[in-house]
Scaffold this motif. Structure first.
Motif, PDB file in Angstrom:
ATOM      1  N   LYS A 266       0.783 -80.352  33.210  1.00  0.00           N
ATOM      2  CA  LYS A 266       0.038 -79.140  33.549  1.00  0.00           C
ATOM      3  C   LYS A 266      -1.455 -79.220  33.257  1.00  0.00           C
ATOM      4  N   THR A 267      -1.896 -80.277  32.585  1.00  0.00           N
ATOM      5  CA  THR A 267      -3.330 -80.461  32.366  1.00  0.00           C
ATOM      6  C   THR A 267      -3.705 -81.916  32.588  1.00  0.00           C
ATOM      7  N   ALA A 282      -6.987 -77.993  34.758  1.00  0.00           N
ATOM      8  CA  ALA A 282      -5.676 -77.374  34.942  1.00  0.00           C
ATOM      9  C   ALA A 282      -5.023 -77.947  36.201  1.00  0.00           C
ATOM     10  N   HIS A 297     -10.937 -76.572  33.740  1.00  0.00           N
ATOM     11  CA  HIS A 297     -10.623 -75.516  32.771  1.00  0.00           C
ATOM     12  C   HIS A 297     -11.786 -75.338  31.797  1.00  0.00           C
TER      13      HIS A 297
END
Length: 404
Positions: A266-267, A282, A297
């Motif tokens: 997710k990152t 992100a 992000h």
């Protein structure tokens, strides 16, 4: 700015100010990534443990020159280091996993190469190590203590393991080759449909469905628009392995050098050659064959005068931290969710420029440990001088267990 919410301008602010009640209002004004759900009390507990970290072990008898890359195995029993002396060393943990007594175990020589061992990478599912220089790859298997040397005919830009831990990808120019651990090529993707962009490095999402590249955009050839004094533009580009199509593309700063996806996918953590602090991007989408959506992000909180070195990495049992070294001899540790600087570790016994930090690695299993590689070939292993375990943050967008 009102005095009640002004952040102190000296470096001590980074070690203590964030824990004060004013920190919340300060970041709501100045940090666009501020999250009202950040648990400052839990951050205080984590930072209290991080402050107890010290360099407890020195490994200095194998490498003759700068450490280029280092990484702990997923089970924590091994530490691998690659050096500009054309070799990779494997260090094995002696005793219980909670300790940090690593001793020399084996060496992989990249003979005949003028290049450094630029990358060491442990497979995700088995204790198998890949090391690479400019056109040679070694694969070492812990269970059988066997070594395989794989010679490539073109310069290798990057390698990454497939999720099964039995095969890996190799980036050469704009070709992506899928190799078995024996060196047998099973698939090749020609990435030429990129409008002239040159692929420089890559990583793979944990589900094995998307490759994410750093790519360089070519300079215009038209004399009227030639960028003779401009830096090379770079982009983050994704490739969908299910549909065999190019997906997302976003501009990124020209000194981007490395990228790694968190364990839950997710990152995306991006490192730069120098000066600029790491960035967290992100990552969303990608389900059922859809393309990824990748957006910036934040850039990690850092003083303007600090220059960074080596590759950044994730840390913590659920990738709760971002870790990177600086040219002034510190290791900076940020909270992954917010970008807050939690603590800076000072390297002991700095011996001039040759002893500068060149890379860091985090051990996630059991008792947390940290390794730092240096320009003179030395490796320090760090841990907290306490029996308490490092507290964990609640699950966040990039810190959940498992893989997507």
């Amino acid at each position: 700015m009102d005095s009640s919410t002004s952040a102190p301008q000296n470096s001590s602010f980074r070690r203590s100010y964030w824990a004060s009640s004013d920190r919340r209002s300060y970041f709501k004004r100045h940090n666009t990534s501020y999250d009202d759900n950040v648990d400052l009390h839990q951050l205080a507990k984590i930072t209290s443990t991080l402050r107890k970290f010290s360099a407890s072990l020195l490994l200095s008898d194998q490498h003759k020159s700068s450490i280029c890359h280092l990484q702990f195995s997923p089970d924590g029993y091994y530490l691998a280091s690659g050096s500009s002396d054309h070799s990779a060393s494997i260090w094995k943990l002696e005793g219980e996993l909670g300790g940090i007594h690593y001793t020399f175990h084996d060496k992989l020589e990249h003979k005949g190469q003028g290049e450094s061992v630029q990358q060491v990478a442990w497979s995700p599912s088995e204790c198998r190590l890949l090391t690479r220089s400019s056109n040679i790859i070694h694969v070492w298997t812990a269970e059988t203590n066997t070594k395989v040397e794989i010679k490539r005919h073109k310069t290798i830009q990057g390698t990454t393991w497939m999720p099964n831990g039995e095969s890996f990808m190799v980036l050469e120019e704009n070709h992506v080759h899928f190799l078995e651990s024996t060196g047998n090529v099973v698939r090749t993707i020609d990435m030429f449909d990129l409008s002239g962009m040159k692929l420089l490095n890559m990583t793979l999402t944990p589900d094995g469905q998307h490759i994410i590249f750093i790519a360089a955009v070519p300079k215009p050839t038209d004399e009227e628009f030639k960028w003779s004094k401009c830096k090379l533009e770079k982009r983050i580009v994704s490739y969908n392995l299910l549909t065999n199509t190019i997906g997302h593309s976003s501009p990124i700063m020209d000194r981007a050098r490395n990228l790694v996806v968190s364990r839950n996918g997710k990152t995306l953590l991006v490192s730069y050659e120098n000066e600029h602090p790491p960035e967290l991007w992100a990552v969303s989408g990608g389900e059922n064959g859809a393309d990824l959506d990748i957006s910036l992000h934040y850039a990690c909180d850092a003083d303007e005068e600090v220059e960074f070195t080596g590759e950044a990495c994730y840390g913590g049992s659920r990738d709760e931290f971002v870790i990177c070294a600086t040219k002034i001899g510190t290791i900076q540790i940020w909270d992954m969710k917010s970008g807050y600087l939690l603590h800076s570790l000072q390297t002991p016994q700095l011996r001039g420029d040759k002893a500068r930090i060149t890379g860091v690695a985090w051990r996630n299993i059991n008792t947390a440990a940290l390794a730092s590689g240096h320009g003179d070939g030395a490796i320090f292993v760090w841990r907290a001088n306490t029996q308490e375990k490092l507290p964990s943050m609640p699950k966040t967008m990039g810190s959940e267990h498992g893989r997507s």
